[in-house]
Design a protein around this motif. Structure first.
Motif, PDB file in Angstrom:
ATOM      1  N   ARG A   1       0.824  -1.213   0.000  1.00  0.00           N
ATOM      2  CA  ARG A   1       0.000   0.000   0.000  1.00  0.00           C
ATOM      3  C   ARG A   1       0.858   1.263   0.000  1.00  0.00           C
ATOM      4  N   LEU A   2       2.031   1.187   0.629  1.00  0.00           N
ATOM      5  CA  LEU A   2       2.880   2.367   0.750  1.00  0.00           C
ATOM      6  C   LEU A   2       3.710   2.636  -0.498  1.00  0.00           C
ATOM      7  N   ALA A   3       4.189   1.587  -1.160  1.00  0.00           N
ATOM      8  CA  ALA A   3       5.109   1.760  -2.288  1.00  0.00           C
ATOM      9  C   ALA A   3       4.518   2.614  -3.414  1.00  0.00           C
ATOM     10  N   PRO A   4       3.257   2.427  -3.823  1.00  0.00           N
ATOM     11  CA  PRO A   4       2.723   3.285  -4.901  1.00  0.00           C
ATOM     12  C   PRO A   4       2.624   4.755  -4.526  1.00  0.00           C
ATOM     13  N   LEU A   5       2.713   5.071  -3.240  1.00  0.00           N
ATOM     14  CA  LEU A   5       2.606   6.460  -2.809  1.00  0.00           C
ATOM     15  C   LEU A   5       3.946   7.191  -2.851  1.00  0.00           C
ATOM     16  N   LEU A   6       5.050   6.458  -3.017  1.00  0.00           N
ATOM     17  CA  LEU A   6       6.377   7.069  -3.005  1.00  0.00           C
ATOM     18  C   LEU A   6       6.608   7.899  -4.268  1.00  0.00           C
ATOM     19  N   ARG A   7       7.405   8.952  -4.103  1.00  0.00           N
ATOM     20  CA  ARG A   7       7.772   9.814  -5.230  1.00  0.00           C
ATOM     21  C   ARG A   7       9.267  10.122  -5.140  1.00  0.00           C
ATOM     22  N   PHE A   8       9.965  10.051  -6.318  1.00  0.00           N
ATOM     23  CA  PHE A   8      11.392  10.328  -6.383  1.00  0.00           C
ATOM     24  C   PHE A   8      11.706  11.110  -7.661  1.00  0.00           C
ATOM     25  N   PHE A   9      12.783  11.927  -7.598  1.00  0.00           N
ATOM     26  CA  PHE A   9      13.328  12.518  -8.810  1.00  0.00           C
ATOM     27  C   PHE A   9      14.113  11.434  -9.553  1.00  0.00           C
ATOM     28  N   SER A  10      14.346  11.675 -10.844  1.00  0.00           N
ATOM     29  CA  SER A  10      15.070  10.680 -11.632  1.00  0.00           C
ATOM     30  C   SER A  10      15.921  11.382 -12.673  1.00  0.00           C
TER      31      SER A  10
ATOM     32  N   GLN B   1      15.594  11.263 -15.733  1.00  0.00           N
ATOM     33  CA  GLN B   1      14.744  11.743 -16.822  1.00  0.00           C
ATOM     34  C   GLN B   1      13.646  12.681 -16.324  1.00  0.00           C
ATOM     35  N   SER B   2      13.609  12.915 -15.029  1.00  0.00           N
ATOM     36  CA  SER B   2      12.620  13.845 -14.459  1.00  0.00           C
ATOM     37  C   SER B   2      13.246  14.497 -13.228  1.00  0.00           C
ATOM     38  N   GLU B   3      14.070  15.509 -13.488  1.00  0.00           N
ATOM     39  CA  GLU B   3      14.821  16.145 -12.413  1.00  0.00           C
ATOM     40  C   GLU B   3      14.027  17.217 -11.685  1.00  0.00           C
ATOM     41  N   ASP B   4      12.929  17.675 -12.264  1.00  0.00           N
ATOM     42  CA  ASP B   4      12.154  18.758 -11.665  1.00  0.00           C
ATOM     43  C   ASP B   4      10.876  18.274 -10.991  1.00  0.00           C
ATOM     44  N   VAL B   5      10.272  17.232 -11.535  1.00  0.00           N
ATOM     45  CA  VAL B   5       9.004  16.714 -11.000  1.00  0.00           C
ATOM     46  C   VAL B   5       9.225  15.284 -10.532  1.00  0.00           C
ATOM     47  N   PRO B   6       8.955  14.986  -9.281  1.00  0.00           N
ATOM     48  CA  PRO B   6       9.134  13.602  -8.808  1.00  0.00           C
ATOM     49  C   PRO B   6       8.130  12.661  -9.464  1.00  0.00           C
TER      50      PRO B   6
ATOM     51  N   VAL C   1      20.051  16.735  -6.099  1.00  0.00           N
ATOM     52  CA  VAL C   1      19.832  16.307  -7.483  1.00  0.00           C
ATOM     53  C   VAL C   1      21.037  16.654  -8.339  1.00  0.00           C
ATOM     54  N   ASN C   2      21.662  17.793  -8.090  1.00  0.00           N
ATOM     55  CA  ASN C   2      22.837  18.210  -8.871  1.00  0.00           C
ATOM     56  C   ASN C   2      24.000  17.230  -8.677  1.00  0.00           C
ATOM     57  N   SER C   3      24.216  16.791  -7.439  1.00  0.00           N
ATOM     58  CA  SER C   3      25.289  15.823  -7.180  1.00  0.00           C
ATOM     59  C   SER C   3      24.994  14.490  -7.849  1.00  0.00           C
ATOM     60  N   ALA C   4      23.741  14.073  -7.786  1.00  0.00           N
ATOM     61  CA  ALA C   4      23.379  12.800  -8.407  1.00  0.00           C
ATOM     62  C   ALA C   4      23.513  12.863  -9.927  1.00  0.00           C
ATOM     63  N   ARG C   5      23.189  14.025 -10.501  1.00  0.00           N
ATOM     64  CA  ARG C   5      23.255  14.176 -11.958  1.00  0.00           C
ATOM     65  C   ARG C   5      24.685  14.078 -12.474  1.00  0.00           C
ATOM     66  N   ASN C   6      25.660  14.558 -11.696  1.00  0.00           N
ATOM     67  CA  ASN C   6      27.045  14.625 -12.150  1.00  0.00           C
ATOM     68  C   ASN C   6      27.915  13.472 -11.637  1.00  0.00           C
ATOM     69  N   THR C   7      27.352  12.489 -11.047  1.00  0.00           N
ATOM     70  CA  THR C   7      28.148  11.377 -10.538  1.00  0.00           C
ATOM     71  C   THR C   7      28.643  10.505 -11.694  1.00  0.00           C
ATOM     72  N   PRO C   8      29.857   9.976 -11.613  1.00  0.00           N
ATOM     73  CA  PRO C   8      30.386   9.127 -12.705  1.00  0.00           C
ATOM     74  C   PRO C   8      29.653   7.792 -12.825  1.00  0.00           C
ATOM     75  N   PHE C   9      28.899   7.396 -11.798  1.00  0.00           N
ATOM     76  CA  PHE C   9      28.192   6.112 -11.877  1.00  0.00           C
ATOM     77  C   PHE C   9      27.126   6.104 -12.968  1.00  0.00           C
ATOM     78  N   LEU C  10      26.690   7.276 -13.396  1.00  0.00           N
ATOM     79  CA  LEU C  10      25.585   7.366 -14.357  1.00  0.00           C
ATOM     80  C   LEU C  10      26.020   7.230 -15.811  1.00  0.00           C
ATOM     81  N   GLU C  11      27.320   7.287 -16.094  1.00  0.00           N
ATOM     82  CA  GLU C  11      27.789   7.469 -17.467  1.00  0.00           C
ATOM     83  C   GLU C  11      27.269   6.394 -18.423  1.00  0.00           C
ATOM     84  N   LYS C  12      27.465   5.153 -18.078  1.00  0.00           N
ATOM     85  CA  LYS C  12      27.053   4.072 -18.978  1.00  0.00           C
ATOM     86  C   LYS C  12      25.540   3.961 -19.067  1.00  0.00           C
ATOM     87  N   LEU C  13      24.845   4.211 -17.937  1.00  0.00           N
ATOM     88  CA  LEU C  13      23.380   4.096 -17.938  1.00  0.00           C
ATOM     89  C   LEU C  13      22.738   5.199 -18.775  1.00  0.00           C
TER      90      LEU C  13
END
Length: 797
Positions: free
Chosen positions: A523-532, A534-539, A564-576
């Protein structure tokens, strides 16, 4: 042969009573009453030992034992049959009855049962309501009971100067026998007895509006009163009786009322003579406030004696000197001067005029009425985001109205402290408590506001504490389920702004629920919201993420960072990012822990892209084998140089533009988690050191720096410059991966050294000077010897 033991005799003597023998088949004389034996073959002889204060009658009159008064508990020994058996057999057990010390019991009720003195008014009003309910029920078959007074109401009058509170109802009243039975017997509930009689009746059932159940509510009057007077008249009796009792007294008096001025047509009038410290309860404003808090929704009208006022215009006498001047100056007719004054008077004021809307049919209640009830009950000025009105029947029956506030309280401390007083519990429309510690709602739903009304709940005797039971657990589950339905209604609404507002105010509560309530993960999981990514402004929701997944994608990828800025520039994202795979950005401190507890969503596993063994679905065993053969030596070389700083060195499959990255072990802390654990006041430094050592250094074999170091490793593995480059490469990877450098000053020195090397190649610094600057790990400026200058001769004047 059986006889009374010496211990039994001593017990009788200490009890201060005397023995009386009844129905004895053998004649027992007074001279040997305690010592004469009974023949062994007489199996029908029975001994009786009853402690009374009456005269002994054993065939002959025996002088009464007089051992003086005793304050010990009296114990009655029941009948004991002396069976013919061997003298060595165990004697039968003796059974006793408990008897209470009345004054001590009253002291416990008054001083230990109730935690708050102000509940006395709630208890007495509940008793008056029960009396009115009984009369209404009985008047159906006996209409003549209502002939003396038609109105069914409760009136409360106060005398603040003398500290007197009078509560009058027009209910069923009591006669002398009922006074003794109900008020003279502690814990004897007249309401419970009445309900029992109704259930045993063939042609009628119980009245659910009756409140009393324990028979101790009346004695709460002694919480604030030094003396209580109960004047009552039953419609079935022509006489009116007065019961009087005092605090700390084990006796009471009953007399017939003979004063014509104090006679009432029907019902009961309670007069409380308040203690000196409690005379504040005699103020009309305080009584009105208590009635509105506890008895606002009692089904009978409650009137309080209040001071009122109205405005009127009165003439003002003019000053004679001013009037004379006015007459001389202007002989025209003038209006007389007036002023507005407030005329005060005393009258009855209806206090409980608000009707409980939860008892009405939800289809008949408008949204405006729900919102108005919410604002008035919880002192809110904004309308709620959502509300639900429902009735639960079956094993547990209750009615409830729940609300989702439109804004979180200031300070947001309710996520830590579940005692928010947001749920008001009523039993038969009488307010019981709003002080709960997770009995009705879990901590993460403590922001939900509402009322719960049930006809029968497991309360303690003071009706202040909700006792833990199976009924409460069932009620809690149903309330939580309804709360989820209400929140889901906001999420599914066409107006997306409503859920955005909800998530902004109460998103942390939902994430906390992931940690606290594993049973409701679905019941709780569908209520969660996160930035991504491909959607850095709206969760976005997890459902939206799954819908956007690639056909070959098997997992839900996420990265935890401080923004969000730190997550966007992390090297872990390069291949993905090259593969156009969406990655969730967990930027709230509780996000990473919540996702780790959730583990999966719709059979999709959550995968942290900053951990080792990242599977992007493109394994090529032959290519991996070739890479290990080509770069296996450099991996060993780097591991030897870094030593215990890393757990291993591997070839990376997640990098495209960066030369290297520092990843966490599969079960180790991520960089974000390590940062949070360092900030904990009670953090364990030993576990921090252990988890830090589980770092994996991954290199990008396609990067020029790695290729150059690979060549240096094969040609000259002991080259100092190459080894210093490995150290700098590790420190840089730690910073870019989100870790905190162990020695920031040393890292700064290495960067200055590399800058010096780069600048020297362009602007031609001499080789000797450059070598001197690079001999240490930190840049040291050249020492210049100071020139000694002699002071000049002083110029003569």
């Amino acid at each position: 042969m059986h006889r009374l033991s010496g211990r039994s005799v001593s017990t009788i003597l200490r009890a201060g009573g005397c023995t009386r023998f009844r129905n004895a088949t053998a004649s027992i004389s007074s001279s040997n009453i305690f010592h004469k034996s009974v023949e062994e073959n007489d199996e029908n002889v029975r001994w009786y030992s009853v402690l009374t204060t009456r005269q002994i009658n054993c065939g002959k009159p025996i002088k009464q034992f007089n051992f003086g008064s005793s304050h010990h508990l009296l114990r009655i020994r029941y009948e004991s049959t002396a069976a013919a058996s061997d003298s060595s057999s165990n004697p039968p057990p003796e059974k006793y009855e408990y008897q209470a010390e009345v004054s001590r019991l009253m002291d416990l009720i008054v001083n230990s049962l109730y935690s708050n003195k102000e509940v006395f008014l709630r208890e007495l009003i509940s008793n008056a309501s029960d009396a009115l309910d009984k009369l209404r029920f009985l008047s159906v078959t006996e209409p003549e009971l209502l002939k003396d007074a038609v109105d069914l109401d409760i009136r409360i009058q106060t005398d603040k100067d003398n500290g007197i509170v009078t509560i009058t109802d027009t209910g069923i009243g009591m006669n002398r026998e009922e006074l003794v039975d109900c008020l003279g017997t502690i814990a004897q509930s007249g309401t419970a007895k009445f309900l029992k009689a109704l259930k045993e009746s063939k042609d009628s059932g119980g009245d659910s509006n009756l409140i009393g159940q324990f028979g101790v509510g009346f004695y709460s009057a002694f919480l604030v009163s030094e003396r209580v007077e109960v004047s009552t008249k039953s419609p079935k009796s022509d006489k009116q009786y007065v019961w009087e009792g005092e605090a700390n007294s084990s006796s009471y008096t009953i007399r017939e009322e003979t004063d014509p001025a104090k006679l009432i047509p029907r019902g009961t009038r309670l007069t409380l003579y308040l203690k000196r410290d409690d005379k504040g309860f005699a103020h009309p404003e305080r009584v009105q406030k208590l009635v509105k808090n506890y008895s606002q929704f009692v089904s009978f009208p409650i009137y309080t004696w209040q001071e009122k006022g109205y405005t009127k215009e009165v003439e003002v006498d003019e000053d004679p000197s001013e009037a004379k001047k006015d007459d001389q100056g202007d002989k025209t007719e003038k209006k007389k001067k007036t002023k507005t004054v407030v005329e005060k008077y005393w009258d009855w004021d209806l206090t409980n005029e608000t009707q409980p809307i939860w008892l009405r049919n939800p289809k008949e209640v408008s949204t405006e009425e729900y919102n108005e009830f919410y604002k008035k009950t919880f002192n809110e000025y904004l309308e709620p985001l959502a509300s639900t009105h429902f009735t639960t029947e079956g094993e547990v029956e209750f009615r409830s109205i729940l609300y989702v506030p439109s804004i979180a309280p200031m300070g947001k401390d309710d996520i830590i402290n579940p005692k928010t007083k947001n749920i008001r519990l009523y039993v038969k429309r009488v307010f019981i408590s709003d002080d709960f510690d997770g009995e009705l709602f879990p901590r993460y739903l403590s922001f939900i506001k509402g009322v719960v009304d049930s006809n029968d709940l497991p309360l303690n005797v003071s009706r202040e504490i909700l006792q833990e039971s199976r009924i409460i657990r069932i009620m809690r589950k149903r309330l939580v389920r309804k709360a989820f339905d209400m929140i889901n209604g906001i999420a599914m609404s066409e107006n997306k702004d409503d859920y955005d507002k909800f998530w902004e105010n109460f998103g942390k509560h939902i994430k906390l629920g992931i940690l606290d309530d594993k049973e409701n993960h679905k019941r709780l999981a569908p209520l969660l919201r996160f930035f991504s990514s491909q959607s850095e402004d709206v969760p976005i929701s997890l459902d939206e993420y799954v819908d956007n997944m690639k056909p070959e994608q098997k997992n839900i990828y996420y990265i935890a960072a401080d923004s969000v800025n730190s997550a966007r520039n992390t090297p872990f994202l390069e291949k993905l990012l090259e593969k156009d795979l969406e990655v969730l950005f967990l930027v709230d401190p509780i996000d990473e822990v919540a996702v780790q507890n959730l583990k999966e969503f719709k059979d999709k596993q959550f995968v942290d892209i900053s951990k080792e063994d990242l599977d992007l679905g493109e394994k090529n065993e032959e290519k991996e084998k070739e890479m290990k053969q080509e770069f296996g030596q450099i991996c060993d070389w780097i591991k030897k140089r870094l030593g215990e700083k890393v757990a291993g060195v591997q070839i990376s499959n997640r990098l495209s533009t960066s030369p290297c990255v520092l990843v966490s072990a599969k079960f180790g802390w991520s960089a974000n988690m390590e940062r949070l654990m360092k900030a904990q006041t009670m953090g364990d430094s030993s576990s921090l050191d252990f988890m830090r050592s589980r770092r994996i250094f991954e290199i990008n074999p396609e990067h020029p720096i790695i290729k150059t170091l690979n060549a240096a490793c094969q040609s000259n593995p002991n080259d100092e410059e190459a080894l210093r480059a490995v150290d700098l490469l590790y420190d840089t990877a730690a910073v870019s991966s989100g870790f905190t450098p162990e020695n920031p000053a040393q890292l700064g020195g290495k960067i200055y050294e590399m800058m010096s090397m780069a600048l020297s190649a362009k602007w031609g610094t001499s080789a000797g000077e450059f070598k001197q600057q690079t001999t240490s790990s930190t840049y040291v400026p050249e020492t210049i010897e100071a020139e000694v200058v002699e002071p000049a001769a002083e110029v003569q004047k």
